[in-house]
Design an enzyme around this catalytic site. Structure first.
Site, short mmCIF file in Angstrom:
data_model
loop_
_atom_site.label_atom_id
_atom_site.label_comp_id
_atom_site.label_asym_id
_atom_site.label_seq_id
_atom_site.Cartn_x
_atom_site.Cartn_y
_atom_site.Cartn_z
CG HIS A 20 -1.94 1.07 1.23
ND1 HIS A 20 -2.29 1.74 2.36
CD2 HIS A 20 -2.69 1.61 0.22
CE1 HIS A 20 -3.21 2.64 2.08
NE2 HIS A 20 -3.47 2.58 0.78
CG ASP A 28 7.95 7.22 -23.20
OD1 ASP A 28 9.09 7.16 -22.69
OD2 ASP A 28 7.35 8.30 -23.34
CG HIS A 99 7.50 14.61 -19.31
ND1 HIS A 99 6.95 13.36 -19.14
CD2 HIS A 99 8.72 14.39 -19.86
CE1 HIS A 99 7.80 12.43 -19.57
NE2 HIS A 99 8.89 13.04 -20.01
CE1 TYR A 121 6.28 15.10 -22.63
CE2 TYR A 121 5.27 15.33 -24.80
CZ TYR A 121 6.20 15.73 -23.86
OH TYR A 121 7.07 16.75 -24.16
CG ASN A 123 6.18 8.40 -19.59
OD1 ASN A 123 6.83 7.41 -19.90
ND2 ASN A 123 6.30 9.55 -20.23
#
Length: 132
Positions: A20, A28, A99, A121, A123
């Site tokens: 947890h 990518d 990013h 992008y 990810n």
């Protein structure tokens, strides 16, 4: 020998160790790996395995309570991003950060799983939930 499920031993081990609030990143092919973060590189050629395929499979094995994407995903690969959202559990919160911040937060991940994806992008940071 396993006959189904995730056959990649390193990936299977990391998913079994997730607890947890731990985070993992699915990225990518070009996502940098910070020093000290475990790298699981699944990519073997352009597009294989694809980001969506890896995300879909991993979501079969872990509880996710939150996802964080790069803001740029909405601008550079919106259709692809929308497909990512469709795979996630509907009830979880989804955050967006730039990013550069996503790469900074990836330093705290238990592991980064690289795909063969060449779409910009693609990810996501996944925060593990609890099964009870």
């Amino acid at each position: 020998m396993l006959k189904k499920g995730i056959l990649h031993p390193q990936l299977a081990r990391v998913l079994a160790e997730i607890r947890h609030m731990d985070t993992i990143v699915i990225g990518d092919a070009g996502l940098p790996i910070p020093k000290g973060v475990e790298r699981i590189d699944l990519g073997w050629k352009e597009g294989n395995p694809g980001y969506l395929d890896v995300l879909e499979e991993i979501l079969k094995y872990i509880i996710v309570e939150k996802a964080t994407f790069a803001l740029e995903a909405k601008n550079f690969s919106l259709d692809f991003h929308n497909k990512s959202l469709e795979l996630l559990p509907k009830e979880i919160p989804v955050d967006y950060i730039n990013h550069v911040e996503l790469k900074e937060q990836s330093k705290m991940a238990k592991a980064i799983i690289l795909t063969g994806e060449f779409t910009p992008y693609t990810n996501v940071i996944l925060v593990a939930g609890c099964a009870y």
